[in-house]
Scaffold this motif. Structure first.
Motif, PDB file in Angstrom:
ATOM      1  N   MET A  92       0.827  -1.213   0.000  1.00  0.00           N
ATOM      2  CA  MET A  92       0.000   0.000   0.000  1.00  0.00           C
ATOM      3  C   MET A  92       0.865   1.269   0.000  1.00  0.00           C
ATOM      4  SD  MET A  92      -2.999  -1.188  -0.238  1.00  0.00           S
ATOM      5  CE  MET A  92      -3.999   0.268   0.078  1.00  0.00           C
ATOM      6  N   THR A  93       1.947   1.256   0.763  1.00  0.00           N
ATOM      7  CA  THR A  93       2.849   2.416   0.795  1.00  0.00           C
ATOM      8  C   THR A  93       3.437   2.676  -0.585  1.00  0.00           C
ATOM      9  OG1 THR A  93       3.426   1.961   3.099  1.00  0.00           O
ATOM     10  CG2 THR A  93       4.929   3.382   1.854  1.00  0.00           C
ATOM     11  N   TYR A  94       3.817   1.593  -1.256  1.00  0.00           N
ATOM     12  CA  TYR A  94       4.374   1.703  -2.610  1.00  0.00           C
ATOM     13  C   TYR A  94       3.338   2.281  -3.571  1.00  0.00           C
ATOM     14  CZ  TYR A  94       6.624   0.146  -6.967  1.00  0.00           C
ATOM     15  OH  TYR A  94       7.194   0.092  -8.214  1.00  0.00           O
ATOM     16  N   ALA A  95       2.099   1.786  -3.483  1.00  0.00           N
ATOM     17  CA  ALA A  95       1.035   2.266  -4.370  1.00  0.00           C
ATOM     18  C   ALA A  95       0.757   3.753  -4.137  1.00  0.00           C
ATOM     19  CB  ALA A  95      -0.234   1.448  -4.142  1.00  0.00           C
ATOM     20  N   TYR A  96       0.638   4.167  -2.877  1.00  0.00           N
ATOM     21  CA  TYR A  96       0.350   5.571  -2.574  1.00  0.00           C
ATOM     22  C   TYR A  96       1.518   6.486  -2.953  1.00  0.00           C
ATOM     23  CZ  TYR A  96      -3.956   4.349  -0.124  1.00  0.00           C
ATOM     24  OH  TYR A  96      -5.232   3.905   0.185  1.00  0.00           O
ATOM     25  N   THR A  97       2.737   5.982  -2.854  1.00  0.00           N
ATOM     26  CA  THR A  97       3.898   6.771  -3.268  1.00  0.00           C
ATOM     27  C   THR A  97       3.867   7.010  -4.775  1.00  0.00           C
ATOM     28  OG1 THR A  97       5.223   5.831  -1.465  1.00  0.00           O
ATOM     29  CG2 THR A  97       6.420   6.915  -3.254  1.00  0.00           C
ATOM     30  N   LEU A  98       3.492   5.985  -5.537  1.00  0.00           N
ATOM     31  CA  LEU A  98       3.349   6.150  -6.982  1.00  0.00           C
ATOM     32  C   LEU A  98       2.277   7.179  -7.315  1.00  0.00           C
ATOM     33  CD1 LEU A  98       3.511   2.424  -8.212  1.00  0.00           C
ATOM     34  CD2 LEU A  98       5.215   4.192  -8.625  1.00  0.00           C
ATOM     35  N   ILE A  99       1.160   7.114  -6.600  1.00  0.00           N
ATOM     36  CA  ILE A  99       0.022   7.993  -6.889  1.00  0.00           C
ATOM     37  C   ILE A  99       0.333   9.452  -6.566  1.00  0.00           C
ATOM     38  CG2 ILE A  99      -2.364   8.550  -6.260  1.00  0.00           C
ATOM     39  CD1 ILE A  99      -2.740   5.529  -5.681  1.00  0.00           C
ATOM     40  N   PHE A 100       0.798   9.683  -5.344  1.00  0.00           N
ATOM     41  CA  PHE A 100       0.892  11.062  -4.856  1.00  0.00           C
ATOM     42  C   PHE A 100       2.285  11.688  -4.954  1.00  0.00           C
ATOM     43  CE2 PHE A 100      -2.742   9.230  -2.461  1.00  0.00           C
ATOM     44  CZ  PHE A 100      -3.735  10.073  -2.966  1.00  0.00           C
ATOM     45  N   ILE A 101       3.309  10.892  -5.217  1.00  0.00           N
ATOM     46  CA  ILE A 101       4.660  11.452  -5.276  1.00  0.00           C
ATOM     47  C   ILE A 101       5.320  11.233  -6.639  1.00  0.00           C
ATOM     48  CG2 ILE A 101       6.978  11.393  -4.284  1.00  0.00           C
ATOM     49  CD1 ILE A 101       5.742  10.689  -1.603  1.00  0.00           C
ATOM     50  N   GLN A 102       5.449   9.971  -7.060  1.00  0.00           N
ATOM     51  CA  GLN A 102       6.194   9.701  -8.279  1.00  0.00           C
ATOM     52  C   GLN A 102       5.526  10.269  -9.527  1.00  0.00           C
ATOM     53  OE1 GLN A 102       9.440   8.004  -8.228  1.00  0.00           O
ATOM     54  NE2 GLN A 102       9.305   9.278 -10.049  1.00  0.00           N
ATOM     55  N   GLY A 103       4.216  10.124  -9.625  1.00  0.00           N
ATOM     56  CA  GLY A 103       3.503  10.675 -10.777  1.00  0.00           C
ATOM     57  C   GLY A 103       3.651  12.187 -10.896  1.00  0.00           C
ATOM     58  N   PRO A 104       3.311  12.947  -9.833  1.00  0.00           N
ATOM     59  CA  PRO A 104       3.482  14.399  -9.892  1.00  0.00           C
ATOM     60  C   PRO A 104       4.934  14.827 -10.116  1.00  0.00           C
ATOM     61  CG  PRO A 104       1.999  13.807  -8.104  1.00  0.00           C
ATOM     62  CD  PRO A 104       2.568  12.533  -8.625  1.00  0.00           C
ATOM     63  N   LEU A 105       5.883  14.128  -9.492  1.00  0.00           N
ATOM     64  CA  LEU A 105       7.299  14.477  -9.681  1.00  0.00           C
ATOM     65  C   LEU A 105       7.726  14.280 -11.133  1.00  0.00           C
ATOM     66  CD1 LEU A 105       9.212  13.060  -6.568  1.00  0.00           C
ATOM     67  CD2 LEU A 105       8.952  15.453  -7.254  1.00  0.00           C
ATOM     68  N   SER A 106       7.269  13.199 -11.742  1.00  0.00           N
ATOM     69  CA  SER A 106       7.606  12.934 -13.137  1.00  0.00           C
ATOM     70  C   SER A 106       7.079  14.045 -14.044  1.00  0.00           C
ATOM     71  CB  SER A 106       7.032  11.580 -13.561  1.00  0.00           C
ATOM     72  OG  SER A 106       7.323  11.311 -14.905  1.00  0.00           O
ATOM     73  N   PHE A 107       5.847  14.478 -13.802  1.00  0.00           N
ATOM     74  CA  PHE A 107       5.258  15.559 -14.595  1.00  0.00           C
ATOM     75  C   PHE A 107       6.006  16.869 -14.377  1.00  0.00           C
ATOM     76  CE2 PHE A 107       2.115  18.968 -15.240  1.00  0.00           C
ATOM     77  CZ  PHE A 107       1.701  18.673 -16.533  1.00  0.00           C
ATOM     78  N   TRP A 108       6.341  17.140 -13.129  1.00  0.00           N
ATOM     79  CA  TRP A 108       7.054  18.380 -12.767  1.00  0.00           C
ATOM     80  C   TRP A 108       8.433  18.436 -13.431  1.00  0.00           C
ATOM     81  CZ3 TRP A 108       9.811  19.275  -7.485  1.00  0.00           C
ATOM     82  CH2 TRP A 108      10.216  20.613  -7.378  1.00  0.00           C
ATOM     83  N   ALA A 109       9.169  17.320 -13.373  1.00  0.00           N
ATOM     84  CA  ALA A 109      10.538  17.316 -13.893  1.00  0.00           C
ATOM     85  C   ALA A 109      10.593  17.142 -15.409  1.00  0.00           C
ATOM     86  CB  ALA A 109      11.337  16.200 -13.213  1.00  0.00           C
ATOM     87  N   ASP A 110       9.854  16.150 -15.924  1.00  0.00           N
ATOM     88  CA  ASP A 110       9.998  15.792 -17.340  1.00  0.00           C
ATOM     89  C   ASP A 110       9.185  16.660 -18.297  1.00  0.00           C
ATOM     90  OD1 ASP A 110      11.651  13.807 -16.460  1.00  0.00           O
ATOM     91  OD2 ASP A 110      10.185  12.199 -16.627  1.00  0.00           O
ATOM     92  N   TYR A 111       8.031  17.114 -17.842  1.00  0.00           N
ATOM     93  CA  TYR A 111       7.165  17.896 -18.744  1.00  0.00           C
ATOM     94  C   TYR A 111       7.308  19.399 -18.521  1.00  0.00           C
ATOM     95  CZ  TYR A 111       3.051  19.225 -21.465  1.00  0.00           C
ATOM     96  OH  TYR A 111       2.196  19.787 -22.403  1.00  0.00           O
ATOM     97  N   LEU A 112       7.284  19.805 -17.255  1.00  0.00           N
ATOM     98  CA  LEU A 112       7.311  21.244 -16.965  1.00  0.00           C
ATOM     99  C   LEU A 112       8.727  21.825 -16.958  1.00  0.00           C
ATOM    100  CD1 LEU A 112       4.654  21.481 -14.102  1.00  0.00           C
ATOM    101  CD2 LEU A 112       4.332  21.885 -16.549  1.00  0.00           C
ATOM    102  N   ASN A 113       9.735  21.017 -16.640  1.00  0.00           N
ATOM    103  CA  ASN A 113      11.082  21.579 -16.444  1.00  0.00           C
ATOM    104  C   ASN A 113      12.196  20.852 -17.191  1.00  0.00           C
ATOM    105  OD1 ASN A 113      10.906  23.832 -14.340  1.00  0.00           O
ATOM    106  ND2 ASN A 113       9.717  22.202 -13.362  1.00  0.00           N
TER     107      ASN A 113
END
Length: 235
Positions: A76-97
């Motif tokens: 569950m910790t892994y799933a929630y980390t993907l949802i709320f941290i890894q996904g937004p971080l990927s968008f922030w770094a790869d798409y926006l910056n």
């Protein structure tokens, strides 16, 4: 500095020496990419695929397997980390910056390294508790994802923008490949429940394969040895 350069340095000496450590450090903590100030023209599909990790985490919640209750893997910790941290971080770094100098690259890279290690933990849990075909398919998907990631690194190093887009999009398809594997495993093959009484039978499949392989190799060697002995006698 790119990860592929660090791997090349390591392959030359096979020693994790100061030069290799410095290369890894510089790669990990750099706040920009080779595409700094470049006109990347990233489309909406590229941006949407950055959220594939969030999609993967959500699919884990909906497709939670029974082995998750028996394994020490932090499912569950892994799933929630993907949802709320890894996904937004990927968008922030790869798409926006991606073309900007930003701390987003360091944070995204740090979490990616952690999630890489945790996924290896997940694979060991699959090995012990999941259907063998599920384990091998996820291992194959992981191997393909790493192949795409490394090709993306090579494209960055060569300043190949279109090549990087192609390989990076495939890399971001990884969570969707895993979801497809889980859906196939549950709804086409039937939900697999390797409970404590059946656990040995899950590992037994792997032992049988190794035993069969060993017997095949041994038999082949015996036949080859017998054939060689007959030839020697007739000489």
């Amino acid at each position: 500095m790119h990860l592929t350069e660090c791997i090349d340095l390591f392959s030359e000496s096979n020693v994790f020496d100061y030069e290799v450590r410095e290369c890894v450090y510089n790669w990990h903590f750099k706040t920009s990419t080779n595409f700094l100030n470049a006109d990347l023209q990233l489309n909406l599909l590229f941006g949407a695929l950055c959220w594939s990790f969030t999609f993967g985490g959500l699919s884990m919640l909906f497709l939670k397997p029974k082995w998750a209750h028996r394994s020490n893997f932090p499912y569950m910790t892994y799933a929630y980390t993907l949802i709320f941290i890894q996904g937004p971080l990927s968008f922030w770094a790869d798409y926006l910056n991606m073309a900007n100098d930003s701390i987003a690259h360091v944070i995204d890279r740090s979490f990616a390294v952690i999630m890489f290690a945790v996924f290896l933990w997940r694979l060991t849990s699959l090995f012990h508790f999941a259907r063998p075909s599920n384990f091998f398919l996820q291992l194959a998907a992981f191997s393909f994802a790493m192949f795409c990631f490394m090709n993306g690194q090579d494209a960055q190093e060569a300043y190949d923008i279109e090549g990087w887009k192609f390989w990076h999009n495939l890399w971001h398809c990884f969570p969707m490949f895993l979801t497809a594997i889980e859906i196939h495993d549950r709804y086409f093959l039937g939900e697999y429940d390797c409970d404590s009484k059946q656990q040995s039978s899950c590992m037994l499949w792997y032992r049988r394969q190794m035993s069969n392989l060993s017997m095949t190799v041994k038999s082949s060697l015996q036949r080859a040895d017998g054939s060689f002995s007959k030839k020697v006698k007739t000489m």
